[in-house]
Design a protein around this motif. Structure first.
Motif, PDB file in Angstrom:
ATOM      1  N   VAL A  15       1.452 -58.634  38.133  1.00  0.00           N
ATOM      2  CA  VAL A  15       0.122 -58.041  37.956  1.00  0.00           C
ATOM      3  C   VAL A  15       0.265 -56.750  37.160  1.00  0.00           C
ATOM      4  O   VAL A  15       1.239 -56.012  37.308  1.00  0.00           O
ATOM      5  CB  VAL A  15      -0.576 -57.771  39.321  1.00  0.00           C
ATOM      6  CG1 VAL A  15       0.184 -56.767  40.154  1.00  0.00           C
ATOM      7  CG2 VAL A  15      -2.021 -57.329  39.125  1.00  0.00           C
ATOM      8  N   TRP A  35      -3.385 -60.963  36.456  1.00  0.00           N
ATOM      9  CA  TRP A  35      -2.369 -61.653  37.259  1.00  0.00           C
ATOM     10  C   TRP A  35      -1.822 -62.769  36.390  1.00  0.00           C
ATOM     11  O   TRP A  35      -2.575 -63.468  35.705  1.00  0.00           O
ATOM     12  CB  TRP A  35      -2.982 -62.234  38.533  1.00  0.00           C
ATOM     13  CG  TRP A  35      -3.295 -61.218  39.576  1.00  0.00           C
ATOM     14  CD1 TRP A  35      -2.430 -60.716  40.506  1.00  0.00           C
ATOM     15  CD2 TRP A  35      -4.543 -60.580  39.807  1.00  0.00           C
ATOM     16  NE1 TRP A  35      -3.084 -59.798  41.303  1.00  0.00           N
ATOM     17  CE2 TRP A  35      -4.386 -59.700  40.891  1.00  0.00           C
ATOM     18  CE3 TRP A  35      -5.796 -60.649  39.203  1.00  0.00           C
ATOM     19  CZ2 TRP A  35      -5.409 -58.915  41.392  1.00  0.00           C
ATOM     20  CZ3 TRP A  35      -6.807 -59.869  39.686  1.00  0.00           C
ATOM     21  CH2 TRP A  35      -6.612 -59.009  40.773  1.00  0.00           C
ATOM     22  N   ALA A  68       1.939 -59.839  44.590  1.00  0.00           N
ATOM     23  CA  ALA A  68       2.266 -59.779  43.170  1.00  0.00           C
ATOM     24  C   ALA A  68       3.198 -58.594  42.953  1.00  0.00           C
ATOM     25  O   ALA A  68       3.230 -57.666  43.751  1.00  0.00           O
ATOM     26  CB  ALA A  68       0.998 -59.617  42.338  1.00  0.00           C
TER      27      ALA A  68
END
Length: 98
Positions: A15, A35, A68
Motif C-alpha cells: 500500500v 493497494w 498491507a
C-alpha cells in the motif's frame, strides 16, 4: 465454483499513499490509497502485526493495522485497475479489508 470476495489472493499486499493536486481549482488536493500485489520478498509481512501498515483513523483514536506493507515493492506484472469510492464521510482506509 462460487466466488468469495473476502478470500485472500495469492500475492502479498502493498500500500502507498499518493496526493493528487488540482492546480486549476486553487491547488485542491486529494489523498489516495493504492493497494497492489507486492513482490514475493514481502510474503507474510502483510499478515504480521509488527510489519503491517498502521494508521490513525482520526486524531486521538487508537491506531489501526491494515493487512498491507507500506511502500512495498510492487510485483513486476500488470493487473487491472479497480477504483473504489468509500463515500462522503468515511476515511479512505476504513475499507482496507476489501
Amino acid at each position: 465454483m462460487s466466488y468469495d470476495p473476502s478470500t485472500r489472493g495469492s500475492a502479498p499486499v502493498g500500500v502507498r499513499t499518493i496526493v493528487l493536486c488540482d492546480n486549476k481549482r486553487g491547488g485542491r488536493t486529494l489523498e489516495v490509497e493504492l493497494w497492489y500485489p507486492a513482490a514475493e520478498l514481502h510474503r507474510g509481512q502483510d499478515l504480521v502485526l509488527l510489519t503491517q501498515d498502521r494508521f490513525e483513523p482520526a486524531p486521538g483514536l487508537e491506531p489501526l493495522a491494515q493487512r498491507a506493507v507500506r511502500d512495498a515493492e510492487p510485483v513486476a506484472s500488470s493487473y487491472p485497475l479497480i477504483l473504489f469510492f468509500h463515500g462522503a464521510v468515511a476515511h479512505r482506509r476504513y475499507s482496507s479489508g476489501l
